[in-house]
Write a protein that holds these residues in place. Structure first.
Motif, PDB file in Angstrom:
ATOM      1  N   MET A  36       0.774  -0.902   0.052  1.00 13.36           N
ATOM      2  CA  MET A  36      -0.486   0.675  -0.071  1.00 13.36           C
ATOM      3  C   MET A  36       0.935   1.219   0.247  1.00 13.36           C
ATOM      4  SD  MET A  36      -3.183  -0.673   2.607  1.00 13.36           S
ATOM      5  CE  MET A  36      -4.203   0.877   2.089  1.00 13.36           C
ATOM      6  N   GLY A  37       2.027   1.165   0.175  1.00 14.53           N
ATOM      7  CA  GLY A  37       3.212   1.919   0.419  1.00 14.53           C
ATOM      8  C   GLY A  37       3.552   2.845   1.448  1.00 14.53           C
ATOM      9  N   GLY A  38       3.349   1.748   2.648  1.00 18.47           N
ATOM     10  CA  GLY A  38       4.060   2.224   3.242  1.00 18.47           C
ATOM     11  C   GLY A  38       3.330   2.482   4.893  1.00 18.47           C
ATOM     12  N   ASN A  39       3.459   2.659   5.927  1.00 14.50           N
ATOM     13  CA  ASN A  39       2.639   2.858   6.850  1.00 14.50           C
ATOM     14  C   ASN A  39       1.454   3.921   7.169  1.00 14.50           C
ATOM     15  OD1 ASN A  39       4.755   1.331   8.708  1.00 14.50           O
ATOM     16  ND2 ASN A  39       5.481   1.929  10.104  1.00 14.50           N
ATOM     17  N   GLU A  40       2.136   4.873   6.929  1.00 15.52           N
ATOM     18  CA  GLU A  40       1.700   6.142   6.475  1.00 15.52           C
ATOM     19  C   GLU A  40       0.147   5.750   5.929  1.00 15.52           C
ATOM     20  OE1 GLU A  40       1.076  10.779   5.722  1.00 15.52           O
ATOM     21  OE2 GLU A  40       2.945   9.634   6.367  1.00 15.52           O
ATOM     22  N   MET A  41       0.333   5.539   4.537  1.00 18.34           N
ATOM     23  CA  MET A  41      -0.947   4.956   3.844  1.00 18.34           C
ATOM     24  C   MET A  41      -1.354   4.102   4.304  1.00 18.34           C
ATOM     25  SD  MET A  41      -2.506   5.798   1.570  1.00 18.34           S
ATOM     26  CE  MET A  41      -0.869   6.713   0.007  1.00 18.34           C
ATOM     27  N   PHE A  42      -1.171   2.724   4.950  1.00 14.38           N
ATOM     28  CA  PHE A  42      -2.185   1.643   5.996  1.00 14.38           C
ATOM     29  C   PHE A  42      -3.196   2.503   6.063  1.00 14.38           C
ATOM     30  CE2 PHE A  42      -2.294  -1.578   9.091  1.00 14.38           C
ATOM     31  CZ  PHE A  42      -2.686  -2.529   8.287  1.00 14.38           C
ATOM     32  N   VAL A  43      -2.593   3.177   7.910  1.00 12.84           N
ATOM     33  CA  VAL A  43      -3.012   3.777   8.916  1.00 12.84           C
ATOM     34  C   VAL A  43      -4.759   4.558   7.800  1.00 12.84           C
ATOM     35  CG1 VAL A  43      -2.981   4.830  10.220  1.00 12.84           C
ATOM     36  CG2 VAL A  43      -1.506   3.961  10.334  1.00 12.84           C
ATOM     37  N   ARG A  44      -3.946   5.281   6.570  1.00  7.30           N
ATOM     38  CA  ARG A  44      -4.804   6.780   6.641  1.00  7.30           C
ATOM     39  C   ARG A  44      -6.037   5.667   5.294  1.00  7.30           C
ATOM     40  NH1 ARG A  44      -2.712   9.499   2.472  1.00  7.30           N
ATOM     41  NH2 ARG A  44      -0.735   9.672   3.393  1.00  7.30           N
ATOM     42  N   SER A  45      -5.320   4.736   4.427  1.00 11.66           N
ATOM     43  CA  SER A  45      -6.206   3.739   4.279  1.00 11.66           C
ATOM     44  C   SER A  45      -7.160   3.117   5.021  1.00 11.66           C
ATOM     45  CB  SER A  45      -5.914   2.696   2.903  1.00 11.66           C
ATOM     46  OG  SER A  45      -5.233   3.917   2.110  1.00 11.66           O
ATOM     47  N   LEU A  46      -6.681   2.223   5.968  1.00  9.65           N
ATOM     48  CA  LEU A  46      -7.663   1.897   7.259  1.00  9.65           C
ATOM     49  C   LEU A  46      -8.289   2.158   8.194  1.00  9.65           C
ATOM     50  CD1 LEU A  46      -6.301  -0.782   5.327  1.00  9.65           C
ATOM     51  CD2 LEU A  46      -6.939  -2.132   7.354  1.00  9.65           C
ATOM     52  N   GLY A  47      -8.196   3.032   8.430  1.00 13.22           N
ATOM     53  CA  GLY A  47      -8.684   4.173   9.727  1.00 13.22           C
ATOM     54  C   GLY A  47      -8.245   3.381  10.583  1.00 13.22           C
ATOM     55  N   GLY A  48      -7.191   3.104  10.700  1.00 13.79           N
ATOM     56  CA  GLY A  48      -7.147   2.172  12.478  1.00 13.79           C
ATOM     57  C   GLY A  48      -8.032   0.455  12.703  1.00 13.79           C
ATOM     58  N   VAL A  49      -7.422   0.219  12.839  1.00 18.57           N
ATOM     59  CA  VAL A  49      -7.813  -1.423  13.238  1.00 18.57           C
ATOM     60  C   VAL A  49      -7.440  -2.285  14.473  1.00 18.57           C
ATOM     61  CG1 VAL A  49      -8.409  -3.602  12.028  1.00 18.57           C
ATOM     62  CG2 VAL A  49      -7.537  -1.850  10.185  1.00 18.57           C
ATOM     63  N   THR A  50      -8.874  -2.278  14.445  1.00 16.12           N
ATOM     64  CA  THR A  50      -8.640  -3.797  16.220  1.00 16.12           C
ATOM     65  C   THR A  50      -8.219  -4.634  15.759  1.00 16.12           C
ATOM     66  OG1 THR A  50      -9.944  -2.145  17.565  1.00 16.12           O
ATOM     67  CG2 THR A  50      -9.864  -4.508  18.319  1.00 16.12           C
ATOM     68  N   VAL A  51      -8.269  -5.950  15.807  1.00 18.82           N
ATOM     69  CA  VAL A  51      -7.530  -7.592  15.448  1.00 18.82           C
ATOM     70  C   VAL A  51      -7.804  -8.103  16.530  1.00 18.82           C
ATOM     71  CG1 VAL A  51      -6.920  -9.091  14.160  1.00 18.82           C
ATOM     72  CG2 VAL A  51      -6.213  -6.486  13.582  1.00 18.82           C
ATOM     73  N   ARG A  52      -8.776  -8.984  16.799  1.00 19.82           N
ATOM     74  CA  ARG A  52      -8.950  -9.977  17.631  1.00 19.82           C
ATOM     75  C   ARG A  52      -9.674 -11.546  17.519  1.00 19.82           C
ATOM     76  NH1 ARG A  52     -15.668  -8.379  19.322  1.00 19.82           N
ATOM     77  NH2 ARG A  52     -16.752  -8.868  16.470  1.00 19.82           N
ATOM     78  N   LYS A  53      -9.495 -12.751  17.937  1.00 16.27           N
ATOM     79  CA  LYS A  53     -10.480 -13.987  17.612  1.00 16.27           C
ATOM     80  C   LYS A  53     -11.632 -13.899  18.527  1.00 16.27           C
ATOM     81  CE  LYS A  53      -7.479 -16.885  17.383  1.00 16.27           C
ATOM     82  NZ  LYS A  53      -7.061 -18.219  17.511  1.00 16.27           N
ATOM     83  N   THR A  54     -12.671 -14.233  17.650  1.00 13.61           N
ATOM     84  CA  THR A  54     -13.981 -14.404  18.346  1.00 13.61           C
ATOM     85  C   THR A  54     -14.789 -15.553  18.089  1.00 13.61           C
ATOM     86  OG1 THR A  54     -15.761 -13.091  19.360  1.00 13.61           O
ATOM     87  CG2 THR A  54     -14.615 -12.577  17.273  1.00 13.61           C
ATOM     88  N   ASP A  55     -15.548 -15.938  18.964  1.00 12.78           N
ATOM     89  CA  ASP A  55     -16.452 -16.743  18.230  1.00 12.78           C
ATOM     90  C   ASP A  55     -17.506 -15.936  16.730  1.00 12.78           C
ATOM     91  OD1 ASP A  55     -18.683 -19.276  16.993  1.00 12.78           O
ATOM     92  OD2 ASP A  55     -19.070 -19.114  19.074  1.00 12.78           O
ATOM     93  N   ILE A  56     -16.954 -16.836  15.464  1.00 13.69           N
ATOM     94  CA  ILE A  56     -17.495 -15.523  14.476  1.00 13.69           C
ATOM     95  C   ILE A  56     -18.163 -16.943  13.841  1.00 13.69           C
ATOM     96  CG2 ILE A  56     -16.145 -14.134  14.249  1.00 13.69           C
ATOM     97  CD1 ILE A  56     -14.681 -15.190  12.169  1.00 13.69           C
ATOM     98  N   GLY A  57     -18.455 -18.153  14.864  1.00 11.75           N
ATOM     99  CA  GLY A  57     -19.429 -18.718  13.308  1.00 11.75           C
ATOM    100  C   GLY A  57     -18.732 -20.106  13.150  1.00 11.75           C
ATOM    101  N   SER A  58     -19.214 -20.529  11.543  1.00  5.25           N
ATOM    102  CA  SER A  58     -17.959 -21.232  10.801  1.00  5.25           C
ATOM    103  C   SER A  58     -17.554 -20.718  10.042  1.00  5.25           C
ATOM    104  CB  SER A  58     -19.330 -22.422   9.978  1.00  5.25           C
ATOM    105  OG  SER A  58     -19.905 -21.414   9.277  1.00  5.25           O
TER     106      SER A  58
END
Length: 100
Positions: A36-58
């Motif tokens: 995507m062109g580096g950290n700044e572009m990644f953060v700008r494009s995704l707007g910040g992301v929370t990553v988790r593991k959870t029960d999401i079905g199948s």
């Protein structure tokens, strides 16, 4: 916040994530970021992301704007990581790739 990747002393603390999963996640995100062109572009494009593991079905993963979830019922691949982060990116821009 639950710490599941160390105890501050460099020792592993078991939790929801395995060390192999965290390594895989980090490597896949690094590839996405570079593409995507580096950290700044990644953060700008995704707007910040929370990553988790959870029960999401199948399915192995799901994504919304600013959130990527992986199933607690199994592990996930680098492909799944890239796939779900692409959905999070799309969701951050109002699902323009899906015509919504």
């Amino acid at each position: 916040m639950v710490t599941e990747w160390g105890d501050g002393e460099g020792e592993w603390k078991p939790g929801t994530w395995s060390k192999a999963e965290l390594d895989r996640l980090q490597n896949a995100i690094a590839l996405i970021t570079n593409t995507m062109g580096g950290n700044e572009m990644f953060v700008r494009s995704l707007g910040g992301v929370t990553v988790r593991k959870t029960d999401i079905g199948s399915h192995g993963g799901e994504a919304l704007a600013q959130r990527v979830s992986f199933s607690t019922k199994g592990s996930f691949s680098s492909w799944t990581t890239v796939h779900e982060f692409a959905h999070a990116w799309d969701a951050n821009y109002g699902w323009i790739g899906k015509g919504k």
